[in-house]
Design a protein around this motif. Sequence first.
Motif, PDB file in Angstrom:
ATOM      1  N   GLU A  19      50.405  38.903  31.939  1.00 48.36           N
ATOM      2  CA  GLU A  19      48.753  39.060  31.209  1.00 48.36           C
ATOM      3  C   GLU A  19      48.030  38.951  31.988  1.00 48.36           C
ATOM      4  N   VAL A  20      47.904  38.552  33.449  1.00 47.45           N
ATOM      5  CA  VAL A  20      47.241  37.764  34.873  1.00 47.45           C
ATOM      6  C   VAL A  20      46.924  39.230  35.288  1.00 47.45           C
ATOM      7  N   ARG A  21      48.351  40.512  35.230  1.00 42.89           N
ATOM      8  CA  ARG A  21      48.596  41.903  35.808  1.00 42.89           C
ATOM      9  C   ARG A  21      47.385  42.810  34.864  1.00 42.89           C
ATOM     10  N   SER A  22      48.286  42.869  33.461  1.00 43.71           N
ATOM     11  CA  SER A  22      47.607  43.477  32.681  1.00 43.71           C
ATOM     12  C   SER A  22      45.912  43.289  32.680  1.00 43.71           C
ATOM     13  N   ARG A  23      45.499  42.298  32.636  1.00 43.00           N
ATOM     14  CA  ARG A  23      43.820  41.687  32.891  1.00 43.00           C
ATOM     15  C   ARG A  23      43.013  42.172  34.509  1.00 43.00           C
ATOM     16  N   LEU A  24      44.393  42.551  35.242  1.00 44.42           N
ATOM     17  CA  LEU A  24      43.614  43.017  36.685  1.00 44.42           C
ATOM     18  C   LEU A  24      43.705  44.526  36.559  1.00 44.42           C
ATOM     19  N   VAL A  25      45.020  45.190  35.850  1.00 46.68           N
ATOM     20  CA  VAL A  25      43.981  46.148  35.304  1.00 46.68           C
ATOM     21  C   VAL A  25      43.100  47.108  34.675  1.00 46.68           C
ATOM     22  N   ALA A  26      42.407  46.121  33.661  1.00 50.09           N
ATOM     23  CA  ALA A  26      41.814  46.548  33.052  1.00 50.09           C
ATOM     24  C   ALA A  26      40.947  45.985  33.079  1.00 50.09           C
ATOM     25  N   GLY A  27      40.510  45.687  34.476  1.00 48.26           N
ATOM     26  CA  GLY A  27      39.224  44.732  34.672  1.00 48.26           C
ATOM     27  C   GLY A  27      38.640  43.690  34.317  1.00 48.26           C
ATOM     28  N   THR A  28      39.444  42.899  33.653  1.00 48.04           N
ATOM     29  CA  THR A  28      38.741  41.322  32.909  1.00 48.04           C
ATOM     30  C   THR A  28      38.608  40.128  34.262  1.00 48.04           C
ATOM     31  N   PHE A  29      39.632  40.465  35.045  1.00 46.83           N
ATOM     32  CA  PHE A  29      40.019  39.422  36.325  1.00 46.83           C
ATOM     33  C   PHE A  29      39.792  40.376  37.577  1.00 46.83           C
ATOM     34  N   ALA A  30      39.948  40.553  38.269  1.00 50.23           N
ATOM     35  CA  ALA A  30      39.512  40.476  40.171  1.00 50.23           C
ATOM     36  C   ALA A  30      40.094  39.916  40.798  1.00 50.23           C
ATOM     37  N   LEU A  31      40.543  40.550  42.450  1.00 48.29           N
ATOM     38  CA  LEU A  31      41.206  40.180  42.609  1.00 48.29           C
ATOM     39  C   LEU A  31      40.575  39.046  44.029  1.00 48.29           C
TER      40      LEU A  31
END
Length: 243
Positions: A19-31
């Motif tokens: 879930e974290v990885r998918s949200r990073l790809v989607a831009g919901t989360f940032a590195l």
Amino acid sequence: MEFMIRRDGRDLGPYSEAEVRSRLVAGTFALSDPGLGEGATEWAPLSAFPQFATSYRQPPSAPPVPAPPNEAKPFLARPALPIQDLGSYTAATLQPDERPLHQTTIHWMALSGSVIGAVLSLIVIVPMAMFAAWRDFYWAWLLLVIPAGILLSAAVTVKTSELVITDRRVIIKVGFIQRHTFEMFISKIESVAVFQSVLGRLLNYGTVEIRGTGGSSESFATIAAPLLFRDAIQLVQSSSEGR
């Protein structure tokens, strides 16, 4: 393994690794967002976790802004035509630093009148020569030089004509024995008109009329690709004004 994510001052989660990885790809989360792994006691940026280091969304690259037509490649910046491709008259009249940029020719339709004249003369000459040869006047066959001369004269005129645009002038030479020459500086040209019949539009030929600033004008018939010739003159004018 599950993770808590701190974003905008709030603790979110828990989220699975996927879930974290998918949200990073989607831009919901940032590195740069802090994350807390299951069983850990200290928060760390998501970029510090090996499983997320490459899971991010690259910002879409902005499409290149097309340059305006006149700025993409100025007409005067084009390479000059090779001297060996020019006619003898143009090559002889070029100034040392003058650059030929465009040339065209007389269209083959200019031969149509001569072809018709040659055919009509053959219709008359051949029966006469046959009758004369029957009476032993074989010299009558020499009359065939008339249609041959008509065709040869027209072909030489078309072949030796020169229509060239340089970075300074328009140079036109039509004819071989009876020669019609025309030269005008680009800065002195007021307008260029093109006249094309229906057949001319189909076969891409027409009459080009060049009008000078003093009210003078010159017309040249049966020019191949007349619109390109006109456009080249206008491009040299606009490029010269922009320098």
